[in-house]
Design an enzyme around this catalytic site. Structure first.
Site, PDB file in Angstrom:
ATOM      1  N   CYS A   1      68.921  30.800  23.449  1.00 20.53           N
ATOM      2  CA  CYS A   1      67.496  30.880  23.130  1.00 20.53           C
ATOM      3  C   CYS A   1      67.097  29.566  22.472  1.00 20.53           C
ATOM      4  CB  CYS A   1      67.207  32.075  22.225  1.00 20.53           C
ATOM      5  SG  CYS A   1      67.948  31.944  20.579  1.00 20.53           S
ATOM      6  N   ALA A   2      65.943  29.531  21.851  1.00 23.02           N
ATOM      7  CA  ALA A   2      65.460  28.270  21.287  1.00 23.02           C
ATOM      8  C   ALA A   2      66.251  27.844  20.061  1.00 23.02           C
ATOM      9  CB  ALA A   2      63.976  28.380  20.947  1.00 23.02           C
TER      10      ALA A   2
END
Length: 376
Positions: free
Chosen positions: A73-74
């Site tokens: 994810c980020a």
């Protein structure tokens, strides 16, 4: 059984070793389309995190059981949560990328290019999550670094490991897609900082002019780095010939494309310079020279050793940017329908001039995403 973190360094080695593994990217669709972890044997799917809040049953059938599964994810939190749900739903071991795509963007991996005739060595630093390539030449206890990124710890650790002292930091041009580490490294080691004077007219700090014909010695063996003026990406772009074997092209020529001339708003002015460099200056060089660019865009550009390089003559045979005979067709190709410009490219240019001073956090955000220095 359960979940565990995988570091960006470990993931980079898996990609560069062309290992077979699976990635579940839980960022939103727009972020995923713009930029993702890629590799020759990487299988990847995107399922936004917000669609998995109630569980992972809807994607369980897509998750393989015969290879490593890594959730990204980020910034880490969402991938850790989803990996935990997968472990509960499916069973087995799952990984999440520590620090998320932020750490992926910032990892540098040094890979040896080869030995030099006078006993030195040449290394390529692969910033695999950003597509940046920088170089270190070492010889007789001294080093030069070319197109270094702002993540200077990777270079200082390398110099310490090799027992060398940095003497020269060199930028082949004023970068617009990432913040240079050249000035910082030069200050740390008391080294010379070189940049083409034509790109340095607004620079606010001391530098040495990298001009056509400049020779930079590294070590007592006089291993020459010979500068070759090659404008087009910027007005000052200057290539380097190392050991009469290697052509460091900066952002003028890539393995799969050519440089774009528009990042300083000068596309129409610089397209002639770009063509002159590619179709005349480079065409008159020894075709056996190994091209080492400052960026790459596609996973296919990495060879089996994780390096990005190719003989110049081979690129003239297969790189489309070097095979447009009609000048008008060339002009249209490099000035029209270009990909989006790099994130924050104007602020990055000002930072590299010394006229802007973003915080570390701001610098990280400015560089997130792929490099976009090529015309396609």
């Amino acid at each position: 059984m359960g979940i565990q973190a995988i570091q960006a360094e470990t993931l980079a080695k898996k990609v560069m070793n062309q290992e077979n593994f699976f990635i579940l990217d839980v960022r939103n669709e727009e972020e995923f389309k713009d930029w993702k972890v890629e590799g020759k044997n990487v299988e990847i799917i995107n399922k936004p995190y917000f669609e998995l809040l109630e569980g992972v049953e809807s994607i369980a059938y897509q998750i393989p059981t015969d290879k490593d599964v890594i959730v990204v994810c980020a910034k880490e939190g969402s991938s850790q949560f989803v990996a935990d749900m997968l472990a509960e739903e499916i069973g087995g071991e799952f990984y999440y990328l520590a620090g998320g795509m932020k750490t992926w963007s910032e990892h540098l991996e040094p890979v040896k290019v080869g030995d030099l005739d006078d006993g030195g060595e040449l290394y390529q630093f692969v910033r695999i999550g950003k597509g940046c390539l920088s170089y270190a030449v070492i010889s007789d206890g001294e080093a030069a670094v070319v197109d270094p990124v702002r993540l200077t710890d990777a270079y200082t650790s390398f110099f310490q490991e090799k027992g060398v002292q940095l003497k020269h930091a060199i930028d082949t041009h004023l970068h617009a897609d990432h913040i240079s580490g050249g000035r910082k490294l030069a200050e740390m080691y008391g080294a010379s900082y070189w940049i083409p004077s034509a790109d340095a007219k607004e620079i606010t700090f001391a530098y040495l002019p990298l001009e056509d014909g400049t020779t930079i010695d590294v070590g007592e063996t006089t291993m020459d780095i010979q500068a070759l003026y090659s404008p087009g990406h910027t007005i000052g772009s200057t290539s380097l010939i190392v050991d009469k074997k290697y052509l460091l092209t900066g952002d003028i020529l890539f393995v799969d494309s050519i440089g774009r001339p528009d990042l300083a708003g000068k596309a129409e002015d610089w397209v002639k310079d770009l063509r002159e460099t590619l179709y005349n200056r480079y065409a008159n060089l020894n075709g056996e020279l190994i091209v080492l660019p400052a960026h790459f865009s596609k996973k296919e550009e990495l060879d089996e050793s994780g390096l990005v390089m190719a003989p110049l003559k081979e690129l003239y045979a297969r790189n489309h940017g070097l095979n447009m005979e009609e000048e008008e067709a060339f002009r249209k190709k490099v000035t029209e329908n270009l990909p989006p410009q790099p994130n924050s490219y104007e602020t990055i240019r000002y930072t590299n001039m010394g006229t802007a001073s973003p915080s570390e956090e701001e610098q990280t955000e400015m560089e997130i995403g792929p490099n976009r220095c090529a015309i396609s």
